[in-house]
Design an enzyme around this catalytic site. Structure first.
Site, PDB file in Angstrom:
ATOM      1  N   PRO A  14       2.470 -19.827  36.340  1.00 48.15           N
ATOM      2  CA  PRO A  14       2.659 -20.883  35.347  1.00 48.15           C
ATOM      3  C   PRO A  14       2.764 -20.369  33.912  1.00 48.15           C
ATOM      4  CG  PRO A  14       0.859 -21.456  36.826  1.00 48.15           C
ATOM      5  CD  PRO A  14       1.304 -20.079  37.201  1.00 48.15           C
ATOM      6  N   ASN A  15       3.681 -20.975  33.187  1.00 42.78           N
ATOM      7  CA  ASN A  15       3.903 -20.756  31.751  1.00 42.78           C
ATOM      8  C   ASN A  15       4.568 -19.429  31.411  1.00 42.78           C
ATOM      9  OD1 ASN A  15       2.693 -23.269  30.864  1.00 42.78           O
ATOM     10  ND2 ASN A  15       0.762 -22.384  31.537  1.00 42.78           N
ATOM     11  N   ARG A  22       6.015 -18.071  23.716  1.00 37.27           N
ATOM     12  CA  ARG A  22       4.624 -18.454  23.934  1.00 37.27           C
ATOM     13  C   ARG A  22       3.667 -17.403  23.358  1.00 37.27           C
ATOM     14  NH1 ARG A  22       1.582 -17.538  29.649  1.00 37.27           N
ATOM     15  NH2 ARG A  22      -0.315 -18.662  29.131  1.00 37.27           N
ATOM     16  N   TYR A  27       1.370 -12.195  24.088  1.00 35.23           N
ATOM     17  CA  TYR A  27       2.220 -11.854  25.229  1.00 35.23           C
ATOM     18  C   TYR A  27       3.496 -11.095  24.863  1.00 35.23           C
ATOM     19  CZ  TYR A  27      -0.915 -15.092  27.556  1.00 35.23           C
ATOM     20  OH  TYR A  27      -2.034 -15.713  28.059  1.00 35.23           O
ATOM     21  N   ASN A  79       1.786 -11.918  38.994  1.00 38.29           N
ATOM     22  CA  ASN A  79       1.081 -12.359  37.790  1.00 38.29           C
ATOM     23  C   ASN A  79       0.790 -13.841  37.986  1.00 38.29           C
ATOM     24  OD1 ASN A  79       0.092 -13.190  35.360  1.00 38.29           O
ATOM     25  ND2 ASN A  79       1.608 -12.107  34.121  1.00 38.29           N
ATOM     26  N   ALA A  82      -2.633 -18.505  34.630  1.00 39.91           N
ATOM     27  CA  ALA A  82      -3.971 -19.115  34.587  1.00 39.91           C
ATOM     28  C   ALA A  82      -4.549 -19.355  35.986  1.00 39.91           C
ATOM     29  CB  ALA A  82      -3.921 -20.419  33.805  1.00 39.91           C
ATOM     30  N   HIS A  85      -7.626 -17.481  37.438  1.00 37.46           N
ATOM     31  CA  HIS A  85      -9.030 -17.722  37.117  1.00 37.46           C
ATOM     32  C   HIS A  85      -9.682 -18.810  37.957  1.00 37.46           C
ATOM     33  CE1 HIS A  85      -7.793 -15.107  33.916  1.00 37.46           C
ATOM     34  NE2 HIS A  85      -6.944 -16.009  33.445  1.00 37.46           N
ATOM     35  N   ASP A  92      -6.604 -17.555  48.783  1.00 36.38           N
ATOM     36  CA  ASP A  92      -6.602 -17.578  50.246  1.00 36.38           C
ATOM     37  C   ASP A  92      -5.248 -17.144  50.795  1.00 36.38           C
ATOM     38  OD1 ASP A  92      -9.231 -18.357  50.276  1.00 36.38           O
ATOM     39  OD2 ASP A  92      -8.844 -20.439  50.855  1.00 36.38           O
ATOM     40  N   GLU A 103      -2.141  -7.435  41.559  1.00 42.55           N
ATOM     41  CA  GLU A 103      -2.260  -8.452  40.497  1.00 42.55           C
ATOM     42  C   GLU A 103      -1.978  -7.791  39.155  1.00 42.55           C
ATOM     43  OE1 GLU A 103      -6.128 -10.368  40.400  1.00 42.55           O
ATOM     44  OE2 GLU A 103      -5.884 -10.781  38.263  1.00 42.55           O
ATOM     45  N   HIS A 105      -1.260  -8.421  34.756  1.00 43.54           N
ATOM     46  CA  HIS A 105      -1.312  -9.284  33.574  1.00 43.54           C
ATOM     47  C   HIS A 105      -0.708  -8.551  32.392  1.00 43.54           C
ATOM     48  CE1 HIS A 105      -3.849 -12.135  35.645  1.00 43.54           C
ATOM     49  NE2 HIS A 105      -4.507 -11.093  36.131  1.00 43.54           N
ATOM     50  N   LEU A 106       0.018  -9.300  31.589  1.00 49.05           N
ATOM     51  CA  LEU A 106       0.563  -8.734  30.352  1.00 49.05           C
ATOM     52  C   LEU A 106      -0.563  -8.393  29.387  1.00 49.05           C
ATOM     53  CD1 LEU A 106       3.172 -11.528  30.279  1.00 49.05           C
ATOM     54  CD2 LEU A 106       3.886  -9.155  30.073  1.00 49.05           C
ATOM     55  N   SER A 107      -1.453  -9.353  29.179  1.00 46.22           N
ATOM     56  CA  SER A 107      -2.556  -9.158  28.229  1.00 46.22           C
ATOM     57  C   SER A 107      -3.740  -8.527  28.952  1.00 46.22           C
ATOM     58  CB  SER A 107      -2.958 -10.509  27.628  1.00 46.22           C
ATOM     59  OG  SER A 107      -3.491 -11.352  28.641  1.00 46.22           O
ATOM     60  N   ARG A 112     -10.384 -10.815  26.378  1.00 49.27           N
ATOM     61  CA  ARG A 112     -10.063 -12.122  25.794  1.00 49.27           C
ATOM     62  C   ARG A 112     -11.218 -13.113  26.038  1.00 49.27           C
ATOM     63  NH1 ARG A 112      -4.301 -13.918  27.605  1.00 49.27           N
ATOM     64  NH2 ARG A 112      -4.715 -15.406  25.916  1.00 49.27           N
ATOM     65  N   ARG A 116     -11.299 -15.875  31.046  1.00 41.46           N
ATOM     66  CA  ARG A 116     -10.210 -15.036  31.579  1.00 41.46           C
ATOM     67  C   ARG A 116     -10.728 -13.756  32.231  1.00 41.46           C
ATOM     68  NH1 ARG A 116      -5.531 -17.473  29.501  1.00 41.46           N
ATOM     69  NH2 ARG A 116      -5.945 -18.394  27.464  1.00 41.46           N
TER      70      ARG A 116
HETATM   71  C1  DQA Z   1      -1.816 -13.834  31.945  1.00 40.53           C
HETATM   72  C2  DQA Z   1      -3.284 -14.017  31.524  1.00 40.53           C
HETATM   73  C3  DQA Z   1      -3.790 -15.384  31.928  1.00 40.53           C
HETATM   74  O1  DQA Z   1      -5.144 -15.544  31.512  1.00 40.53           O
HETATM   75  C4  DQA Z   1      -2.962 -16.475  31.273  1.00 40.53           C
HETATM   76  O2  DQA Z   1      -3.391 -17.731  31.708  1.00 40.53           O
HETATM   77  C5  DQA Z   1      -1.508 -16.282  31.516  1.00 40.53           C
HETATM   78  C6  DQA Z   1      -0.934 -14.945  31.398  1.00 40.53           C
HETATM   79  C7  DQA Z   1      -1.230 -12.485  31.421  1.00 40.53           C
HETATM   80  O3  DQA Z   1      -0.216 -12.068  31.937  1.00 40.53           O
HETATM   81  O4  DQA Z   1      -1.790 -11.894  30.493  1.00 40.53           O
HETATM   82  O5  DQA Z   1      -0.764 -17.233  31.710  1.00 40.53           O
HETATM   83  O6  DQA Z   1      -1.747 -13.812  33.346  1.00 40.53           O
END
Ligand code: DQA
Length: 147
Positions: A14-15, A22, A27, A79, A82, A85, A92, A103, A105-107, A112, A116
């Protein structure tokens, strides 16, 4: 006869479709299309086939994880955004498949907000890569290759 290239599935949650616009301070300024281009270039250089998909829907991501093996993917770079979390359903799904999942993550989620720092996915993933911007995906591909 040429060997069929191994295929990796890259899933953005998502997002992540909003990358570039964003929270660029967190990011980065690269769009999702640019990140996907870098992923494809990296995979090609390693003789891999890669497919990149994004969804804002938890169910869609679960369906893609479940179908990955049947569709011939040897690994998944995920990735979860959110969903990382709190999504027990996605956790599952990852735990249910034989295909290895990394897994990413960019950040740096550990540097943070408190919420997170916890991933429900990490315990069932092969590992977690966090904090290297778009390079997290490339490192995720290399981690799969290394396994
Ligand atoms: C994220 C980190 C998550 O906490 C956040 O909700 C994202 C992006 C990252 O790639 O850093 O949407 O997965």
């Amino acid at each position: 006869m040429a060997r069929k290239a191994r295929a990796v599935l890259v899933l953005h949650g998502p997002n992540l479709n909003l990358l570039g616009a964003r929270e660029p301070g967190v990011y980065g300024r690269a769009t999702l299309a640019e990140v996907d281009r870098a992923i494809r270039r990296h995979a090609r250089g390693r003789g891999l086939r890669v497919e990149c998909r994004q969804s804002n829907s938890e169910g869609q991501l679960i369906d893609w994880v479940q179908d990955a093996e049947r569709r011939g993917f040897a690994g998944i770079v995920l990735n979860p955004g959110a969903l990382t979390h709190y999504s027990i359903a996605l956790r599952d799904a990852v735990a249910s498949v034989r295909v290895p999942v990394v897994e990413v993550h960019l950040s740096n989620v550990h540097g943070r907000e408190e919420f997170r720092r916890h991933s429900v996915i990490a315990p069932v993933a092969r590992g977690q890569i966090s904090g290297f911007g778009a390079a997290s995906y490339l490192l995720g591909i290399d981690a799969l290759l290394d396994r």
